[in-house]
Write an enzyme that holds these catalytic residues in place. Sequence first.
Site, PDB file in Angstrom:
ATOM      1  CB  CYS A 102      -4.233  -1.381   4.103  1.00 37.61           C
ATOM      2  SG  CYS A 102      -3.597  -2.007   5.649  1.00 37.61           S
ATOM      3  CE  LYS A 145      -7.267   1.260   3.941  1.00 37.22           C
ATOM      4  NZ  LYS A 145      -5.830   1.860   4.276  1.00 37.22           N
ATOM      5  CD  GLU A 167      -2.886   1.040   1.909  1.00 37.59           C
ATOM      6  OE1 GLU A 167      -3.575   1.859   2.371  1.00 37.59           O
ATOM      7  OE2 GLU A 167      -1.894   0.446   3.592  1.00 37.59           O
TER       8      GLU A 167
END
Length: 280
Positions: A121, A79, A6
């Site tokens: 993540c 995200k 990431e």
Amino acid sequence: MSGRQELFEGYYFCQAQREDFFLRAKPHKGHPTIIRMQRLAQELGVVIPVSFFEEANNAHYNSIAIIDADGSDLGLYRKSHIPDGPGVLMKGYQEKFYFSPGDTGFKVFETRYAKIGVAICWDQWFPEAARAMVLQGAEILFYPTAIGSEPQDEGLDSRDHWRRVMQGHAGANLVPLVTSNRIGKEVIRTEHGDSEITFYGNSFIAGPAGEVVEAADDKEEAVLVAEFDLDKIKSKRHSWGIFRDRRPDLYKPIGNHSDEVCGLVERETFERDDAVIDIL
């Protein structure tokens, strides 16, 4: 296919809430790192998910562009779940300062080699994300990651928990899973003093039963390689019946934040012989 961590372009700047770090953001189109990775993907014939800090007019996202093996840009995922580290000292994982929640939804990208789902993540702690991608046809799941120590709690070590959760995604959906995590110590200056995170490393590749096929440690950088017969895995996934036997009509509580509208039955207790039995 080749996975990266990431926000791999530099250090994990989200340890601090600093206005100057917004200068790191760039638009998707014309992003120099994405262009460079497009050339590399074409040269090597590999698929490369590229994590980057995206500027979209006045919005900012933690995004990933999917580069196919011919160098074409298949689009991006933003995200969805944005973490915010415990905040009195403004240290740790301060992502809500920088990123808006993603608006793309969970997506699947049809690459030269496989249909892949990519989340980022904190998304990995939500089983709904993995299931949504596999329902759309994902044959492999990718999770670029930045997870490590917690500045507010030196005794907290979540690496084993983190690994088990993602092994569960692979096993529950019968697909391989790839996660690439940062490794080593990073120190960022904040207005409250230095913030330090030691990233766990421990990147790994899981097979469709949730088994760890390849794994790195927390000491050194590593390159992990694994091969999968996706047709064979597809047959196994179908034969298990986990998607055939789904009951979406019973999963409505997942769409709520509490049990207030889920028809929770009052608890009744009665005694029988020497046992106390609770009825829900």
